[in-house]
Design a protein around this motif. Structure first.
Motif, PDB file in Angstrom:
ATOM      1  N   GLY A 106     113.334  41.434  88.411  1.00  0.00           N
ATOM      2  CA  GLY A 106     112.588  40.707  89.442  1.00  0.00           C
ATOM      3  C   GLY A 106     112.968  41.141  90.839  1.00  0.00           C
ATOM      4  O   GLY A 106     112.106  41.329  91.704  1.00  0.00           O
ATOM      5  N   ALA A 107     114.263  41.346  91.063  1.00  0.00           N
ATOM      6  CA  ALA A 107     114.714  41.778  92.391  1.00  0.00           C
ATOM      7  C   ALA A 107     114.227  43.191  92.710  1.00  0.00           C
ATOM      8  O   ALA A 107     113.805  43.475  93.835  1.00  0.00           O
ATOM      9  CB  ALA A 107     116.240  41.715  92.461  1.00  0.00           C
ATOM     10  N   ALA A 108     114.279  44.074  91.731  1.00  0.00           N
ATOM     11  CA  ALA A 108     113.823  45.451  91.963  1.00  0.00           C
ATOM     12  C   ALA A 108     112.331  45.485  92.262  1.00  0.00           C
ATOM     13  O   ALA A 108     111.887  46.211  93.153  1.00  0.00           O
ATOM     14  CB  ALA A 108     114.144  46.322  90.755  1.00  0.00           C
ATOM     15  N   LEU A 112     110.124  46.178  96.373  1.00  0.00           N
ATOM     16  CA  LEU A 112     109.210  47.280  96.669  1.00  0.00           C
ATOM     17  C   LEU A 112     108.527  47.028  98.010  1.00  0.00           C
ATOM     18  O   LEU A 112     108.058  45.915  98.271  1.00  0.00           O
ATOM     19  CB  LEU A 112     108.150  47.408  95.578  1.00  0.00           C
ATOM     20  CG  LEU A 112     108.630  47.874  94.218  1.00  0.00           C
ATOM     21  CD1 LEU A 112     107.494  47.786  93.207  1.00  0.00           C
ATOM     22  CD2 LEU A 112     109.170  49.285  94.285  1.00  0.00           C
ATOM     23  N   PRO A 113     108.455  48.040  98.857  1.00  0.00           N
ATOM     24  CA  PRO A 113     107.827  47.829 100.168  1.00  0.00           C
ATOM     25  C   PRO A 113     106.311  47.659 100.034  1.00  0.00           C
ATOM     26  O   PRO A 113     105.706  48.184  99.094  1.00  0.00           O
ATOM     27  CB  PRO A 113     108.160  49.121 100.926  1.00  0.00           C
ATOM     28  CG  PRO A 113     108.415  50.135  99.876  1.00  0.00           C
ATOM     29  CD  PRO A 113     108.980  49.394  98.694  1.00  0.00           C
ATOM     30  N   PRO A 114     105.702  46.940 100.971  1.00  0.00           N
ATOM     31  CA  PRO A 114     104.248  46.753 100.925  1.00  0.00           C
ATOM     32  C   PRO A 114     103.468  48.065 100.982  1.00  0.00           C
ATOM     33  O   PRO A 114     102.351  48.138 100.500  1.00  0.00           O
ATOM     34  CB  PRO A 114     103.947  45.892 102.160  1.00  0.00           C
ATOM     35  CG  PRO A 114     105.232  45.223 102.480  1.00  0.00           C
ATOM     36  CD  PRO A 114     106.318  46.162 102.046  1.00  0.00           C
ATOM     37  N   SER A 115     104.058  49.103 101.540  1.00  0.00           N
ATOM     38  CA  SER A 115     103.368  50.390 101.595  1.00  0.00           C
ATOM     39  C   SER A 115     103.277  51.031 100.211  1.00  0.00           C
ATOM     40  O   SER A 115     102.387  51.836  99.955  1.00  0.00           O
ATOM     41  CB  SER A 115     104.085  51.343 102.559  1.00  0.00           C
ATOM     42  OG  SER A 115     105.411  51.573 102.109  1.00  0.00           O
ATOM     43  N   PHE A 165     112.654  37.741  92.217  1.00  0.00           N
ATOM     44  CA  PHE A 165     111.485  38.420  92.773  1.00  0.00           C
ATOM     45  C   PHE A 165     111.115  37.813  94.123  1.00  0.00           C
ATOM     46  O   PHE A 165     110.907  38.538  95.101  1.00  0.00           O
ATOM     47  CB  PHE A 165     110.285  38.330  91.828  1.00  0.00           C
ATOM     48  CG  PHE A 165     108.999  38.732  92.497  1.00  0.00           C
ATOM     49  CD1 PHE A 165     108.700  40.077  92.662  1.00  0.00           C
ATOM     50  CD2 PHE A 165     108.126  37.786  92.995  1.00  0.00           C
ATOM     51  CE1 PHE A 165     107.533  40.467  93.316  1.00  0.00           C
ATOM     52  CE2 PHE A 165     106.962  38.157  93.638  1.00  0.00           C
ATOM     53  CZ  PHE A 165     106.664  39.499  93.804  1.00  0.00           C
ATOM     54  N   LEU A 166     111.007  36.490  94.179  1.00  0.00           N
ATOM     55  CA  LEU A 166     110.595  35.841  95.427  1.00  0.00           C
ATOM     56  C   LEU A 166     111.596  36.068  96.549  1.00  0.00           C
ATOM     57  O   LEU A 166     111.207  36.292  97.698  1.00  0.00           O
ATOM     58  CB  LEU A 166     110.364  34.348  95.191  1.00  0.00           C
ATOM     59  CG  LEU A 166     109.143  34.019  94.315  1.00  0.00           C
ATOM     60  CD1 LEU A 166     109.108  32.534  93.986  1.00  0.00           C
ATOM     61  CD2 LEU A 166     107.858  34.462  94.985  1.00  0.00           C
ATOM     62  N   ALA A 167     112.889  36.040  96.221  1.00  0.00           N
ATOM     63  CA  ALA A 167     113.903  36.295  97.253  1.00  0.00           C
ATOM     64  C   ALA A 167     113.804  37.724  97.773  1.00  0.00           C
ATOM     65  O   ALA A 167     113.826  37.961  98.991  1.00  0.00           O
ATOM     66  CB  ALA A 167     115.294  36.030  96.686  1.00  0.00           C
ATOM     67  N   ALA A 168     113.685  38.683  96.869  1.00  0.00           N
ATOM     68  CA  ALA A 168     113.583  40.083  97.294  1.00  0.00           C
ATOM     69  C   ALA A 168     112.266  40.353  98.007  1.00  0.00           C
ATOM     70  O   ALA A 168     112.215  41.111  98.977  1.00  0.00           O
ATOM     71  CB  ALA A 168     113.736  41.008  96.086  1.00  0.00           C
ATOM     72  N   HIS A 169     111.193  39.727  97.545  1.00  0.00           N
ATOM     73  CA  HIS A 169     109.882  39.903  98.171  1.00  0.00           C
ATOM     74  C   HIS A 169     109.907  39.371  99.600  1.00  0.00           C
ATOM     75  O   HIS A 169     109.410  40.029 100.524  1.00  0.00           O
ATOM     76  CB  HIS A 169     108.815  39.192  97.338  1.00  0.00           C
ATOM     77  CG  HIS A 169     107.429  39.341  97.849  1.00  0.00           C
ATOM     78  ND1 HIS A 169     106.770  40.546  97.853  1.00  0.00           N
ATOM     79  CD2 HIS A 169     106.563  38.433  98.376  1.00  0.00           C
ATOM     80  CE1 HIS A 169     105.557  40.382  98.367  1.00  0.00           C
ATOM     81  NE2 HIS A 169     105.413  39.106  98.679  1.00  0.00           N
ATOM     82  N   ALA A 171     112.559  39.009 101.478  1.00  0.00           N
ATOM     83  CA  ALA A 171     113.446  39.870 102.281  1.00  0.00           C
ATOM     84  C   ALA A 171     112.755  41.177 102.650  1.00  0.00           C
ATOM     85  O   ALA A 171     112.901  41.661 103.771  1.00  0.00           O
ATOM     86  CB  ALA A 171     114.728  40.153 101.502  1.00  0.00           C
ATOM     87  N   SER A 172     111.995  41.750 101.723  1.00  0.00           N
ATOM     88  CA  SER A 172     111.321  43.017 102.035  1.00  0.00           C
ATOM     89  C   SER A 172     110.216  42.799 103.058  1.00  0.00           C
ATOM     90  O   SER A 172     109.988  43.637 103.918  1.00  0.00           O
ATOM     91  CB  SER A 172     110.758  43.674 100.772  1.00  0.00           C
ATOM     92  OG  SER A 172     109.629  42.992 100.300  1.00  0.00           O
ATOM     93  N   ARG A 173     109.544  41.665 102.987  1.00  0.00           N
ATOM     94  CA  ARG A 173     108.489  41.383 103.971  1.00  0.00           C
ATOM     95  C   ARG A 173     109.090  41.106 105.342  1.00  0.00           C
ATOM     96  O   ARG A 173     108.544  41.535 106.341  1.00  0.00           O
ATOM     97  CB  ARG A 173     107.636  40.217 103.513  1.00  0.00           C
ATOM     98  CG  ARG A 173     106.744  40.586 102.345  1.00  0.00           C
ATOM     99  CD  ARG A 173     105.850  39.441 101.947  1.00  0.00           C
ATOM    100  NE  ARG A 173     104.944  39.053 102.997  1.00  0.00           N
ATOM    101  CZ  ARG A 173     103.679  39.453 103.080  1.00  0.00           C
ATOM    102  NH1 ARG A 173     103.201  40.269 102.177  1.00  0.00           N
ATOM    103  NH2 ARG A 173     102.909  39.020 104.047  1.00  0.00           N
ATOM    104  N   SER A 174     110.227  40.408 105.389  1.00  0.00           N
ATOM    105  CA  SER A 174     110.827  40.122 106.696  1.00  0.00           C
ATOM    106  C   SER A 174     111.413  41.384 107.315  1.00  0.00           C
ATOM    107  O   SER A 174     111.353  41.572 108.515  1.00  0.00           O
ATOM    108  CB  SER A 174     111.889  39.031 106.575  1.00  0.00           C
ATOM    109  OG  SER A 174     113.002  39.497 105.856  1.00  0.00           O
ATOM    110  N   SER A 175     111.964  42.279 106.496  1.00  0.00           N
ATOM    111  CA  SER A 175     112.497  43.527 107.057  1.00  0.00           C
ATOM    112  C   SER A 175     111.373  44.410 107.570  1.00  0.00           C
ATOM    113  O   SER A 175     111.523  45.095 108.578  1.00  0.00           O
ATOM    114  CB  SER A 175     113.345  44.276 106.025  1.00  0.00           C
ATOM    115  OG  SER A 175     112.536  44.763 104.982  1.00  0.00           O
TER     116      SER A 175
END
Length: 194
Positions: A106-108, A112-115, A165-169, A171-175
């Motif tokens: 889920g974290a991996a 994944l970046p939105p791009s 998944f939600l935590a990593a998602h 974090a990736s969106r905020s970064s």
């Protein structure tokens, strides 16, 4: 973690699944979906080693996340209740390993970046995976009579996967948002100097 982090993660997952499969059919619950998982992680490792397009890796990961629960769902529909009860007991014995594995996946996927994969596709894949896994838990509960089937699937598979998944998602969106904000700020500085 560096540039080799996706390669290391993919190889680690491949080793875990392969080691589980090598323990033999008497101790390895599952079947074809376990083999698909190993093959999928092998493809991800090779794609990362070959420095394939991030979009290819992300789409392969999304496909893997949707195919494994689908095959598990088909498996619980066609197998005998006795076989499924034995598998459920074996899964229960490896509860902590399964929890860690689902959280890592889920974290991996969430990182994944939105791009590489649009957020809507990531959310659809994760929603489908969670629904399919809960269906597996319901079917196991009904067909085997195990009272613990549904709570086991919920606590050891679905919730760790969704939470990580939600935590990593997030974090990736905020970064990504911070990077865009930094670029906007540096552009304003450059324009102010002109």
């Amino acid at each position: 973690l560096g540039a080799l982090a996706p390669v290391r993660f993919s190889l680690a997952l491949l080793v875990v699944v392969a080691a589980h499969m090598l323990r033999g059919p008497s101790s390895a619950p599952g079947g074809i979906h376990t083999s698909l998982g190993a093959a999928g992680f092998a493809v991800l490792a090779v794609a990362n080693l070959a420095q394939a397009s991030p979009r290819f890796v992300a789409r392969a990961m999304a496909l893997l996340i949707m195919c494994c629960p689908t095959l598990r769902l088909v498996s619980v529909l066609v197998r005998s209740p006795e076989e499924m009860a034995r598998d459920l007991d074996k899964f229960a014995g490896a509860g902590r390993c399964l929890l860690t594995f689902c959280a890592a996946c889920g974290a991996a996927f969430g990182a994944l970046p939105p791009s590489a994969l649009p957020p809507t596709r990531k959310l659809l894949a994760v929603g489908y995976c969670a629904c399919a896994q809960m269906c597996v838990g319901f079917i196991l509960r009904v067909r085997t009579g195990h009272e613990s089937a549904l709570p086991f699937y919920l606590l050891h598979i679905v919730l760790p996967f969704l939470a990580s998944f939600l935590a990593a998602h997030a974090a990736s969106r905020s970064s990504v948002g911070q990077n865009v904000a930094r670029r906007g700020y540096s552009m304003r500085l450059a324009c102010d100097e002109c």
